[in-house]
Scaffold this motif. Structure first.
Motif, PDB file in Angstrom:
ATOM      1  N   VAL A  66      24.496  91.914  40.464  1.00 18.80           N
ATOM      2  CA  VAL A  66      25.200  91.270  39.350  1.00 18.80           C
ATOM      3  C   VAL A  66      26.209  90.270  39.907  1.00 18.80           C
ATOM      4  O   VAL A  66      26.924  90.574  40.861  1.00 18.80           O
ATOM      5  CB  VAL A  66      25.937  92.332  38.502  1.00 18.80           C
ATOM      6  N   VAL A  67      26.240  89.097  39.307  1.00 13.39           N
ATOM      7  CA  VAL A  67      27.223  88.092  39.689  1.00 13.39           C
ATOM      8  C   VAL A  67      28.037  87.739  38.448  1.00 13.39           C
ATOM      9  O   VAL A  67      27.481  87.504  37.377  1.00 13.39           O
ATOM     10  CB  VAL A  67      26.551  86.818  40.242  1.00 13.39           C
ATOM     11  N   ILE A  68      29.338  87.726  38.607  1.00 12.61           N
ATOM     12  CA  ILE A  68      30.197  87.191  37.555  1.00 12.61           C
ATOM     13  C   ILE A  68      30.613  85.808  38.028  1.00 12.61           C
ATOM     14  O   ILE A  68      31.204  85.649  39.096  1.00 12.61           O
ATOM     15  CB  ILE A  68      31.410  88.093  37.288  1.00 12.61           C
ATOM     16  N   ALA A  69      30.244  84.814  37.237  1.00 10.84           N
ATOM     17  CA  ALA A  69      30.548  83.423  37.556  1.00 10.84           C
ATOM     18  C   ALA A  69      31.612  82.930  36.584  1.00 10.84           C
ATOM     19  O   ALA A  69      31.462  83.080  35.375  1.00 10.84           O
ATOM     20  CB  ALA A  69      29.291  82.572  37.444  1.00 10.84           C
ATOM     21  N   SER A  70      32.672  82.382  37.136  1.00 10.21           N
ATOM     22  CA  SER A  70      33.694  81.796  36.270  1.00 10.21           C
ATOM     23  C   SER A  70      33.837  80.321  36.592  1.00 10.21           C
ATOM     24  O   SER A  70      33.630  79.889  37.725  1.00 10.21           O
ATOM     25  CB  SER A  70      35.041  82.517  36.421  1.00 10.21           C
ATOM     26  N   GLU A  71      34.151  79.567  35.565  1.00  9.69           N
ATOM     27  CA  GLU A  71      34.349  78.124  35.695  1.00  9.69           C
ATOM     28  C   GLU A  71      35.817  77.831  35.418  1.00  9.69           C
ATOM     29  O   GLU A  71      36.368  78.271  34.407  1.00  9.69           O
ATOM     30  CB  GLU A  71      33.456  77.384  34.702  1.00  9.69           C
ATOM     31  N   TRP A  72      36.423  77.087  36.326  1.00  8.81           N
ATOM     32  CA  TRP A  72      37.839  76.738  36.238  1.00  8.81           C
ATOM     33  C   TRP A  72      37.990  75.225  36.139  1.00  8.81           C
ATOM     34  O   TRP A  72      37.191  74.479  36.704  1.00  8.81           O
ATOM     35  CB  TRP A  72      38.588  77.257  37.462  1.00  8.81           C
ATOM     36  N   ALA A  73      39.027  74.782  35.452  1.00  3.48           N
ATOM     37  CA  ALA A  73      39.257  73.346  35.278  1.00  3.48           C
ATOM     38  C   ALA A  73      39.424  72.649  36.618  1.00  3.48           C
ATOM     39  O   ALA A  73      38.935  71.534  36.812  1.00  3.48           O
ATOM     40  CB  ALA A  73      40.485  73.120  34.407  1.00  3.48           C
ATOM     41  N   ASP A  74      40.101  73.318  37.561  1.00  6.08           N
ATOM     42  CA  ASP A  74      40.317  72.732  38.880  1.00  6.08           C
ATOM     43  C   ASP A  74      40.839  73.810  39.822  1.00  6.08           C
ATOM     44  O   ASP A  74      41.134  74.934  39.403  1.00  6.08           O
ATOM     45  CB  ASP A  74      41.278  71.536  38.820  1.00  6.08           C
ATOM     46  N   LEU A  75      40.956  73.455  41.090  1.00  7.52           N
ATOM     47  CA  LEU A  75      41.389  74.405  42.102  1.00  7.52           C
ATOM     48  C   LEU A  75      42.836  74.841  41.881  1.00  7.52           C
ATOM     49  O   LEU A  75      43.191  75.995  42.139  1.00  7.52           O
ATOM     50  CB  LEU A  75      41.212  73.799  43.494  1.00  7.52           C
ATOM     51  N   THR A  76      43.663  73.958  41.373  1.00 10.53           N
ATOM     52  CA  THR A  76      45.060  74.300  41.094  1.00 10.53           C
ATOM     53  C   THR A  76      45.141  75.429  40.073  1.00 10.53           C
ATOM     54  O   THR A  76      45.909  76.385  40.244  1.00 10.53           O
ATOM     55  CB  THR A  76      45.835  73.058  40.601  1.00 10.53           C
ATOM     56  N   ALA A  77      44.356  75.337  39.012  1.00  9.44           N
ATOM     57  CA  ALA A  77      44.353  76.387  37.983  1.00  9.44           C
ATOM     58  C   ALA A  77      43.863  77.705  38.554  1.00  9.44           C
ATOM     59  O   ALA A  77      44.433  78.768  38.289  1.00  9.44           O
ATOM     60  CB  ALA A  77      43.483  75.962  36.805  1.00  9.44           C
ATOM     61  N   TYR A  78      42.802  77.655  39.360  1.00  7.55           N
ATOM     62  CA  TYR A  78      42.283  78.885  39.951  1.00  7.55           C
ATOM     63  C   TYR A  78      43.305  79.497  40.901  1.00  7.55           C
ATOM     64  O   TYR A  78      43.528  80.710  40.877  1.00  7.55           O
ATOM     65  CB  TYR A  78      40.962  78.637  40.686  1.00  7.55           C
ATOM     66  N   ARG A  79      43.937  78.689  41.727  1.00  9.97           N
ATOM     67  CA  ARG A  79      44.948  79.216  42.657  1.00  9.97           C
ATOM     68  C   ARG A  79      46.139  79.823  41.918  1.00  9.97           C
ATOM     69  O   ARG A  79      46.711  80.814  42.366  1.00  9.97           O
ATOM     70  CB  ARG A  79      45.391  78.126  43.613  1.00  9.97           C
ATOM     71  N   ALA A  80      46.504  79.226  40.792  1.00 11.11           N
ATOM     72  CA  ALA A  80      47.595  79.800  39.986  1.00 11.11           C
ATOM     73  C   ALA A  80      47.215  81.204  39.519  1.00 11.11           C
ATOM     74  O   ALA A  80      48.037  82.130  39.534  1.00 11.11           O
ATOM     75  CB  ALA A  80      47.913  78.895  38.795  1.00 11.11           C
ATOM     76  N   TRP A  81      45.960  81.382  39.122  1.00 16.56           N
ATOM     77  CA  TRP A  81      45.471  82.706  38.708  1.00 16.56           C
ATOM     78  C   TRP A  81      45.466  83.659  39.897  1.00 16.56           C
ATOM     79  O   TRP A  81      45.907  84.796  39.812  1.00 16.56           O
ATOM     80  CB  TRP A  81      44.082  82.570  38.104  1.00 16.56           C
ATOM     81  N   GLU A  82      44.990  83.199  41.034  1.00 16.37           N
ATOM     82  CA  GLU A  82      44.952  84.020  42.243  1.00 16.37           C
ATOM     83  C   GLU A  82      46.353  84.490  42.644  1.00 16.37           C
ATOM     84  O   GLU A  82      46.525  85.617  43.097  1.00 16.37           O
ATOM     85  CB  GLU A  82      44.351  83.218  43.411  1.00 16.37           C
ATOM     86  N   ASP A  83      47.342  83.613  42.483  1.00 14.41           N
ATOM     87  CA  ASP A  83      48.718  83.925  42.885  1.00 14.41           C
ATOM     88  C   ASP A  83      49.496  84.709  41.838  1.00 14.41           C
ATOM     89  O   ASP A  83      50.576  85.219  42.134  1.00 14.41           O
ATOM     90  CB  ASP A  83      49.474  82.630  43.210  1.00 14.41           C
ATOM     91  N   ASP A  84      48.966  84.798  40.635  1.00 15.76           N
ATOM     92  CA  ASP A  84      49.653  85.512  39.546  1.00 15.76           C
ATOM     93  C   ASP A  84      49.687  87.004  39.862  1.00 15.76           C
ATOM     94  O   ASP A  84      48.646  87.622  40.109  1.00 15.76           O
ATOM     95  CB  ASP A  84      48.900  85.265  38.241  1.00 15.76           C
ATOM     96  N   PRO A  85      50.862  87.631  39.853  1.00 14.27           N
ATOM     97  CA  PRO A  85      50.941  89.067  40.138  1.00 14.27           C
ATOM     98  C   PRO A  85      50.104  89.924  39.179  1.00 14.27           C
ATOM     99  O   PRO A  85      49.684  91.020  39.543  1.00 14.27           O
ATOM    100  CB  PRO A  85      52.431  89.381  39.978  1.00 14.27           C
ATOM    101  N   ALA A  86      49.821  89.430  37.994  1.00 16.49           N
ATOM    102  CA  ALA A  86      49.023  90.187  37.015  1.00 16.49           C
ATOM    103  C   ALA A  86      47.528  90.181  37.357  1.00 16.49           C
ATOM    104  O   ALA A  86      46.770  90.986  36.812  1.00 16.49           O
ATOM    105  CB  ALA A  86      49.232  89.609  35.621  1.00 16.49           C
ATOM    106  N   HIS A  87      47.125  89.303  38.251  1.00 15.22           N
ATOM    107  CA  HIS A  87      45.711  89.140  38.597  1.00 15.22           C
ATOM    108  C   HIS A  87      45.050  90.468  38.960  1.00 15.22           C
ATOM    109  O   HIS A  87      43.997  90.818  38.430  1.00 15.22           O
ATOM    110  CB  HIS A  87      45.600  88.134  39.747  1.00 15.22           C
ATOM    111  N   ARG A  88      45.642  91.210  39.870  1.00 16.34           N
ATOM    112  CA  ARG A  88      45.033  92.462  40.333  1.00 16.34           C
ATOM    113  C   ARG A  88      44.922  93.495  39.215  1.00 16.34           C
ATOM    114  O   ARG A  88      43.922  94.186  39.098  1.00 16.34           O
ATOM    115  CB  ARG A  88      45.805  93.016  41.521  1.00 16.34           C
TER     116      ARG A  88
END
Length: 101
Positions: free
Chosen positions: A52-74
């Motif tokens: 199974v693959v979950i594929a997500s589409e992000w507007a740009d790398l900045t938006a994805y990195r903001a999600w990655e860095d968000d403490p709520a992410h985990r």
């Protein structure tokens, strides 16, 4: 800025796809309205239905990195973690779109 696709590989558990689907829908509901997230989808291989693959589409790398860095992410993505494919290291890949038609 270029759009970004993130691929996360998972394995369906012995009892089948249902528990993973439940976790996917739970996490997707939590992600609704997240800035920069365009969409996500759950993909299953017809040749290996446990893959199974979950594929997500992000507007740009900045938006994805903001999600990655968000403490709520985990915490938000925690329900999917038990299903990550243990044979892939890492179990994810981040790809920038460089061309499309």
């Amino acid at each position: 800025m270029a759009a970004v696709r993130v691929l996360l590989w998972h394995r369906a558990p012995a009892e089948g796809l249902a528990p993973l689907l439940t976790a996917y829908h739970e996490v997707s509901a939590r992600l609704a309205g997240l800035p920069g997230l365009v969409r996500n989808e759950l993909l299953v291989s017809p040749h290996d239905p446990d893959s199974v693959v979950i594929a997500s589409e992000w507007a740009d790398l900045t938006a994805y990195r903001a999600w990655e860095d968000d403490p709520a992410h985990r915490d938000i993505s925690a329900p999917l973690r038990p299903f990550r494919d243990p044979e892939r290291s890492p179990a994810w890949q981040v790809l920038e779109v460089v061309a499309e038609h």
